[in-house]
Design a protein around this motif. Structure first.
Motif, mmCIF file in Angstrom:
data_model
loop_
_atom_site.group_PDB
_atom_site.id
_atom_site.type_symbol
_atom_site.label_atom_id
_atom_site.label_comp_id
_atom_site.label_asym_id
_atom_site.label_seq_id
_atom_site.Cartn_x
_atom_site.Cartn_y
_atom_site.Cartn_z
ATOM 1 N N GLY A 139 29.279 56.920 37.028
ATOM 2 C CA GLY A 139 29.345 57.308 38.443
ATOM 3 C C GLY A 139 28.025 57.688 39.090
ATOM 4 N N ALA A 140 26.889 57.400 38.415
ATOM 5 C CA ALA A 140 25.590 57.708 39.038
ATOM 6 C C ALA A 140 25.408 56.874 40.300
ATOM 7 C CB ALA A 140 24.458 57.417 38.059
ATOM 8 N N LYS A 141 24.884 57.502 41.362
ATOM 9 C CA LYS A 141 24.567 56.746 42.589
ATOM 10 C C LYS A 141 23.475 55.732 42.291
ATOM 11 C CE LYS A 141 25.556 60.394 45.917
ATOM 12 N NZ LYS A 141 24.879 61.498 46.585
ATOM 13 N N ARG A 142 22.501 56.188 41.491
ATOM 14 C CA ARG A 142 21.417 55.291 41.066
ATOM 15 C C ARG A 142 20.956 55.693 39.672
ATOM 16 N NH1 ARG A 142 16.940 54.722 45.769
ATOM 17 N NH2 ARG A 142 16.317 52.905 44.595
ATOM 18 N N VAL B 298 17.792 59.382 37.658
ATOM 19 C CA VAL B 298 19.265 59.330 37.731
ATOM 20 C C VAL B 298 19.706 60.229 38.882
ATOM 21 C CG1 VAL B 298 21.426 59.702 36.481
ATOM 22 C CG2 VAL B 298 19.357 59.023 35.224
ATOM 23 N N LEU B 299 20.439 59.661 39.833
ATOM 24 C CA LEU B 299 20.869 60.413 41.011
ATOM 25 C C LEU B 299 22.385 60.529 41.073
ATOM 26 C CD1 LEU B 299 18.555 58.839 43.768
ATOM 27 C CD2 LEU B 299 18.066 60.735 42.237
ATOM 28 N N GLY B 300 22.832 61.719 41.450
ATOM 29 C CA GLY B 300 24.243 61.894 41.778
ATOM 30 C C GLY B 300 25.178 62.214 40.624
ATOM 31 N N GLY C 272 21.515 67.268 40.951
ATOM 32 C CA GLY C 272 21.855 65.869 41.198
ATOM 33 C C GLY C 272 20.699 64.891 41.073
ATOM 34 N N GLN C 273 19.530 65.371 40.655
ATOM 35 C CA GLN C 273 18.390 64.463 40.422
ATOM 36 C C GLN C 273 17.714 64.807 39.104
ATOM 37 O OE1 GLN C 273 15.329 64.117 43.535
ATOM 38 N NE2 GLN C 273 13.905 63.466 41.965
#
Length: 292
Positions: free
Chosen positions: A181-184, A131-133, A159-160
């Protein structure tokens, strides 16, 4: 000016790993040859020329990374740590390099740990996802609100975060995390839910093996995954090593604590540069290097 040395976990393996050390150091050659006898199969051949598929098997991956990491540290003229830490499996490498476990005992424990984890993976379908961001607190909350078993497993850097658990629960959490809102939120190609409550049967097996293994006092503090604190007493080190299998890897917090305790440089021992990158994400100005 304190030197921190860190040891990688699963995922750092590559074909050809350790070969340069084997060819150039008689002590490395002796340890790698000894590894075949300890494990009862030809790990040297798989490390030097195995396919990605062969190297990806948990029973191979964990010993291979451990062997490469420990041999890199022990054959280096520069290895003189003031503090050590390892990411997941890397904690065992750190303990051998730090004089807590013999090479033979460390490798035997890593092999037993890998086999026990493999067994759990085969018993129940489970997985992990990166999970990023997102803030850690958001990820933790979403996991807590999702049905089934899904938990925060690896706090890698700000953030990771990696989550771990039952396949359906991880997939459901990934969808919610994207909405949050996770980037990925990406399911990883791993065979099991490492560092989650699903690893309980493996934890029990490992606890038994650790109980019957000789531990010595470390040369310097080892910062352990379970609570990111530095330990120098054997009883706590053993207890934390067992708890690690079902608890999250608090890597971000370990690096922050090592920095707070005076670490002025981080050297990664073993294959890859993953940990160097994670340290830089915690503090861009920190000096990092590698011994491989």
């Amino acid at each position: 000016m304190s030197k921190a040395y860190v040891f990688p976990g699963q995922g750092a393996q590559f074909s050809g790993m350790g070969k340069e050390l084997y060819d150039n150091h008689s002590s490395a050659k002796a340890l790698i040859d000894q590894s075949n006898d300890i494990l009862g199969f030809d790990i040297k051949n798989i490390m030097f020329s195995g396919s990605d598929e062969e190297l990806k098997q948990t029973k191979v991956t964990q010993p291979a990374i451990f062997i490469h990491s420990v041999v890199a540290a022990l054959t280096s003229d520069d290895f003189n740590p003031d503090m050590v830490a390892g990411h997941s499996l890397g904690e065992f490498s750190a303990l051998v390099a730090n004089g807590v476990l013999s090479f033979e005992d460390g490798l035997s424990l890593v092999s037993k740990r890998a086999m026990a984890m493999q067994k759990v993976c085969e018993m129940q379908e489970s997985t992990m996802a990166a999970v990023l961001g997102l803030e850690d607190e958001v990820v933790e909350r979403v996991c807590a609100e999702t049905d089934g078993v899904v938990v925060a497993a690896n706090y890698n850097c700000p953030g990771q975060l990696v989550i771990s658990g039952e396949v359906a629960a991880v997939n459901a959490a990934c969808e919610k995390l994207k909405e949050a809102g996770a980037k990925r939120a990406l399911v990883l190609p791993v065979g099991g839910a490492f560092h989650s409550p699903l690893m309980e049967p493996a934890r029990e097996e490992l606890a038994e093996a650790i109980k019957n293994t000789n531990f010595s006092d470390p040369k310097c503090p080892v910062y352990q995954n379970v609570d990111a604190k530095g330990y120098s007493d054997v009883d706590n080190i053993k207890k934390n090593l067992v708890l690690q299998l079902t608890s999250p890897v608090r890597w971000t917090q370990s690096v922050q604590n090592m920095m707070a305790d005076g670490a002025s440089s981080f050297t990664e021992c073993g294959p890859g540069k993953v940990l160097q990158g994670l340290v830089k994400k915690v503090d861009r100005a920190m000096e990092v290097s590698g011994i491989s």
